[in-house]
Motif scaffolding. Structure first.
Motif, PDB file in Angstrom:
ATOM      1  N   GLN A  53      40.381  36.480  35.399  1.00 12.36           N
ATOM      2  CA  GLN A  53      41.449  35.939  36.230  1.00 12.36           C
ATOM      3  C   GLN A  53      41.268  36.415  37.669  1.00 12.36           C
ATOM      4  O   GLN A  53      40.727  37.491  37.918  1.00 12.36           O
ATOM      5  CB  GLN A  53      42.812  36.416  35.719  1.00 12.36           C
ATOM      6  CG  GLN A  53      43.158  35.933  34.332  1.00 12.36           C
ATOM      7  CD  GLN A  53      44.458  36.528  33.823  1.00 12.36           C
ATOM      8  OE1 GLN A  53      45.008  37.445  34.417  1.00 12.36           O
ATOM      9  NE2 GLN A  53      44.946  36.019  32.703  1.00 12.36           N
ATOM     10  N   TYR A 123      41.601  32.328  30.359  1.00 17.60           N
ATOM     11  CA  TYR A 123      41.045  33.447  31.122  1.00 17.60           C
ATOM     12  C   TYR A 123      41.738  34.755  30.768  1.00 17.60           C
ATOM     13  O   TYR A 123      42.869  34.778  30.277  1.00 17.60           O
ATOM     14  CB  TYR A 123      41.176  33.159  32.620  1.00 17.60           C
ATOM     15  CG  TYR A 123      40.336  31.981  33.034  1.00 17.60           C
ATOM     16  CD1 TYR A 123      39.000  32.143  33.392  1.00 17.60           C
ATOM     17  CD2 TYR A 123      40.851  30.685  33.001  1.00 17.60           C
ATOM     18  CE1 TYR A 123      38.211  31.057  33.723  1.00 17.60           C
ATOM     19  CE2 TYR A 123      40.069  29.589  33.336  1.00 17.60           C
ATOM     20  CZ  TYR A 123      38.751  29.785  33.695  1.00 17.60           C
ATOM     21  OH  TYR A 123      37.977  28.706  34.011  1.00 17.60           O
ATOM     22  N   THR A 124      41.042  35.860  31.051  1.00 16.82           N
ATOM     23  CA  THR A 124      41.574  37.187  30.768  1.00 16.82           C
ATOM     24  C   THR A 124      41.496  38.033  32.036  1.00 16.82           C
ATOM     25  O   THR A 124      40.874  37.643  33.031  1.00 16.82           O
ATOM     26  CB  THR A 124      40.786  37.857  29.632  1.00 16.82           C
ATOM     27  OG1 THR A 124      41.371  39.129  29.340  1.00 16.82           O
ATOM     28  CG2 THR A 124      39.333  38.074  30.014  1.00 16.82           C
ATOM     29  N   ASP A 125      42.121  39.203  32.003  1.00 14.50           N
ATOM     30  CA  ASP A 125      42.162  40.045  33.204  1.00 14.50           C
ATOM     31  C   ASP A 125      41.032  41.060  33.245  1.00 14.50           C
ATOM     32  O   ASP A 125      41.118  42.055  33.956  1.00 14.50           O
ATOM     33  CB  ASP A 125      43.509  40.758  33.324  1.00 14.50           C
ATOM     34  CG  ASP A 125      43.785  41.682  32.148  1.00 14.50           C
ATOM     35  OD1 ASP A 125      42.947  41.717  31.219  1.00 14.50           O
ATOM     36  OD2 ASP A 125      44.826  42.362  32.156  1.00 14.50           O
ATOM     37  N   SER A 156      37.919  41.134  25.053  1.00 11.71           N
ATOM     38  CA  SER A 156      38.820  42.262  24.829  1.00 11.71           C
ATOM     39  C   SER A 156      38.069  43.480  24.298  1.00 11.71           C
ATOM     40  O   SER A 156      38.563  44.603  24.378  1.00 11.71           O
ATOM     41  CB  SER A 156      39.922  41.870  23.844  1.00 11.71           C
ATOM     42  OG  SER A 156      39.363  41.490  22.608  1.00 11.71           O
ATOM     43  N   PHE A 183      38.227  33.526  24.998  1.00 13.39           N
ATOM     44  CA  PHE A 183      38.317  33.273  26.425  1.00 13.39           C
ATOM     45  C   PHE A 183      36.999  32.711  26.963  1.00 13.39           C
ATOM     46  O   PHE A 183      35.945  32.864  26.358  1.00 13.39           O
ATOM     47  CB  PHE A 183      38.644  34.566  27.195  1.00 13.39           C
ATOM     48  CG  PHE A 183      39.931  35.209  26.788  1.00 13.39           C
ATOM     49  CD1 PHE A 183      41.153  34.631  27.103  1.00 13.39           C
ATOM     50  CD2 PHE A 183      39.931  36.413  26.089  1.00 13.39           C
ATOM     51  CE1 PHE A 183      42.336  35.231  26.730  1.00 13.39           C
ATOM     52  CE2 PHE A 183      41.111  37.014  25.713  1.00 13.39           C
ATOM     53  CZ  PHE A 183      42.322  36.420  26.035  1.00 13.39           C
ATOM     54  N   HIS A 185      33.662  32.675  28.771  1.00 11.54           N
ATOM     55  CA  HIS A 185      32.702  33.764  28.913  1.00 11.54           C
ATOM     56  C   HIS A 185      31.324  33.166  29.172  1.00 11.54           C
ATOM     57  O   HIS A 185      31.060  32.014  28.828  1.00 11.54           O
ATOM     58  CB  HIS A 185      32.656  34.633  27.647  1.00 11.54           C
ATOM     59  CG  HIS A 185      32.202  33.896  26.434  1.00 11.54           C
ATOM     60  ND1 HIS A 185      32.979  32.934  25.799  1.00 11.54           N
ATOM     61  CD2 HIS A 185      31.041  33.938  25.714  1.00 11.54           C
ATOM     62  CE1 HIS A 185      32.330  32.441  24.764  1.00 11.54           C
ATOM     63  NE2 HIS A 185      31.142  33.027  24.688  1.00 11.54           N
TER      64      HIS A 185
END
Length: 258
Positions: A53, A123-125, A156, A183, A185
């Motif tokens: 993100q 999306y991820t952080d 994760s 997510f 990638h």
């Protein structure tokens, strides 16, 4: 005197409205990168993971072709040397994809209704850069960049105790036995399927398990599990079927293959 006071209050309120602080919530994600995308953190430039993100005030520098996907659906393309403050892009204000929607059907490219998707959920952080991706001079090569952020069991798990080393510990099993990743990638597209050859510019491929890759000019690439091709304006790609039939796709186009 009263009129002056009212006038001053109006001016002050107008200035306050014009100086509204920018949101600190993420508004985009890095959909794909063909070379490291760097964000400025103090005096350093650190690589951004594909699938991360991005906040409005992030200062980015591209070292090769890359694509940002805004949570409203707009796509912003970067090339080597481009710089950008994420919230300043015109695409940040859009609602919906800013490329014409197309679909692949019976060996032909046809018009299609716009695809609706929950972009933010893709999306991820993740913002961690494993130390092993650094070269001796403190910089990153493209190969190291992608190995560092390639996590077949999900972003994760990056940096967790379960991860013995950066990147996969052994070759991934072939589809459909490859583990799903929740997510976006950077990852392999898989074998088989259509074969793509980019003749001008670059193209982005996205698979059904949210792996993305940037396809560069003059390379034949099996699209495997690819379900989406993002073709920027001015780019050209030739798709070849197993029986040798060729179809040229010119950008701009957001092409659904399935």
């Amino acid at each position: 005197m009263a009129r002056r006071l009212v006038g001053c209050l109006l001016v002050a309120s107008t200035l306050a409205a014009g100086c509204k602080e920018r949101s600190d919530k993420p508004i985009a994600g890095l959909l794909a990168a063909g070379a490291p995308v760097l964000r400025t953190v103090g005096k350093q430039k650190l690589p951004v993971a594909v699938g991360a993100q991005l906040l409005p005030d992030e200062q980015l520098t591209a070292t090769g072709p890359a694509v940002l996907e805004y949570f409203g659906g707009g796509l912003h393309f970067l090339e080597d040397g481009d710089t950008l403050e994420v919230g300043d892009a015109d695409e940040a204000k859009l609602h919906g994809v800013n490329l014409p929607s197309r679909r692949w059907e019976s060996g032909q490219v046809r018009e299609a209704p716009r695809t609706m998707r929950l972009v933010a959920a893709r999306y991820t952080d993740v913002q961690v850069t494993p130390e092993s991706s650094l070269q001796q001079d403190g910089t990153y090569s493209s190969a190291q960049y992608f190995v560092a952020f390639f996590t077949p069991n999900g972003l994760s798990r990056l940096g967790s105790e379960n991860g013995k080393a950066d990147g996969p510990s052994r070759p991934l099993p072939p589809p459909p036995f490859r583990p799903k990743v929740p997510f976006i990638h950077a990852g392999a597209l898989g074998e088989g399927g259509l074969v793509a050859t980019v003749e001008d510019g670059f193209v982005v491929a996205e698979t059904d398990d949210l792996a993305t890759a940037v396809l560069l000019e003059d390379r034949e690439v099996p699209l495997g599990r690819t379900v989406r091709l993002v073709v920027p304006d001015g780019a050209e790609v030739v798709l070849r079927t197993a029986d040798g039939q060729k179809t040229e796709v010119e950008g701009p186009a957001d092409l659904r293959l399935r």
